[in-house]
Design an enzyme around this catalytic site. Sequence first.
Site, PDB file in Angstrom:
ATOM      1  N   ASP A 261      21.710  30.874 -27.645  1.00  0.00           N
ATOM      2  CA  ASP A 261      20.863  31.843 -26.950  1.00  0.00           C
ATOM      3  C   ASP A 261      19.676  31.134 -26.323  1.00  0.00           C
ATOM      4  O   ASP A 261      19.221  30.075 -26.792  1.00  0.00           O
ATOM      5  CB  ASP A 261      20.365  32.923 -27.907  1.00  0.00           C
ATOM      6  N   TYR A 327      23.471  28.164 -38.733  1.00  0.00           N
ATOM      7  CA  TYR A 327      22.241  28.664 -38.118  1.00  0.00           C
ATOM      8  C   TYR A 327      21.142  28.785 -39.172  1.00  0.00           C
ATOM      9  O   TYR A 327      21.420  29.039 -40.341  1.00  0.00           O
ATOM     10  CB  TYR A 327      22.461  30.050 -37.504  1.00  0.00           C
ATOM     11  N   TYR A 401      28.380  36.515 -33.651  1.00  0.00           N
ATOM     12  CA  TYR A 401      27.039  36.841 -33.166  1.00  0.00           C
ATOM     13  C   TYR A 401      26.131  37.034 -34.379  1.00  0.00           C
ATOM     14  O   TYR A 401      26.154  38.078 -35.036  1.00  0.00           O
ATOM     15  CB  TYR A 401      27.073  38.110 -32.322  1.00  0.00           C
TER      16      TYR A 401
END
Length: 458
Positions: A261, A327, A401
């Site tokens: 992103d 992440y 996501y």
Amino acid sequence: MTIIEMAKCILKEGPICDSCLGRQFGKLSTGLTNAQRGFAIKVALSMQAAADGDMEAQKLLATSFLPARKVMGIEAQDEECWLCRGLFQDLKNIEKWADRCIEAAKGFEYDTLLVGTKVPPIYSEKEEVLWAECGLTHAEPLKAELNREVGKAVSIKAGKEVDFKRPDVVFTIDLAKDRVELKANSLFIYGRYNKYVRDIPQTRWPCRECGGKGIKGEAACPHCRGTGKMYPTSVEEQINHEVKLAFNAEDGVLHGAGREDIDACMLGEGRPFIMEVISPRIRWVDLESLKQKINAYASGKVSVSDFHYVDKNAVKEVKSIKPDKTYRLKVIYNDDISIETLKSSLATLSNTIISQRTPERVLHRRANLERKRRVYDITLEELNEAEKYFIITVRCEGGLYVKELVSGDKGRTNPSLSALLGRECRVAELDVISVEGGISWQDHMAKERRPGTSSQRR
């Protein structure tokens, strides 16, 4: 029909040079040029005509064959070939086009080449009519012979190799416009990049109001202030600035193994990518030196590592891989959460298949599909109850996501952390700390150059 009969049929159309006659039988026999084929056919036809007393055949030959003119007692030169308009009658024409190709390539490094031709429609039409009328099934098109002969001449004159698969440069002879066009094929560099700042997209993002033109109506676009871009810079531009200088190239295009992103950092060992160098005048530079220049120019924003030259096929592979990722997320919330409830909810999500419909935030550019991705593990790193945030690391299957894994996206992601906690949560900061794997660049190594040529590594 026999070859002699087909040759007589061809000659009835008008004067024809040795190359054009031989080309009509170009797929028969090997080790001969078309000019040699054509001359041999004329010799055989003239001899057969002499044996048969066939003066009509000698008359057909006389316009383009000296021995037939001697038989007929005619003193004249060969007439212009009706099929190629003299292109193959004078060998200087091939040399001329070869010289023009070499001239067009001045200032370009190259070791391999290919020649192509744009033929005016009249040439192709005449050939196709001839093939149909004379029953020719073994003919070679005019452009194929011109490509081959000019290609051989350029190869000899310039000391380069002809490459039919992936040449460094492609010459296109435009007969109608009487010019040579040059295209320098792209070259490709594989590596990994890190992004250390937020709000920089991976690639250039054209302004949606002006379509990247920078102008709306007759004035500068107010949305992008005339830049034509939604963001001042990108990872792509931070890298290709030095790439364009090093290779004297028109542009550099980044092909990534996925993308983070805009508001996310790309940390750890970086994300695999390929930089396509568009129309380079210099083809091989020292990649270690290039890497240092890029890292100096993009210092504090972007860095690159692990550079290797690769072939074009590597682009498709790097864009198709779906690597697992890890992440780090800073998650904020409003209502109080106990550490026990948080740990329990995270444990529920670990080693779980997540069902996700395309998030609302990207629906405008992606199909509304349902996808299933696995969360391998979630670890709680920090819980700050006073400031109402916690930090977690998520290792998951590529394509998940993670922002929606936290928020639930109004029920479009299930299960979600917000749903399990019974409280609204959202990601405030996102870092990609690992993109696992990559491609085997060794399987895509660009061909090493011959010793002593212009494109050796420096």
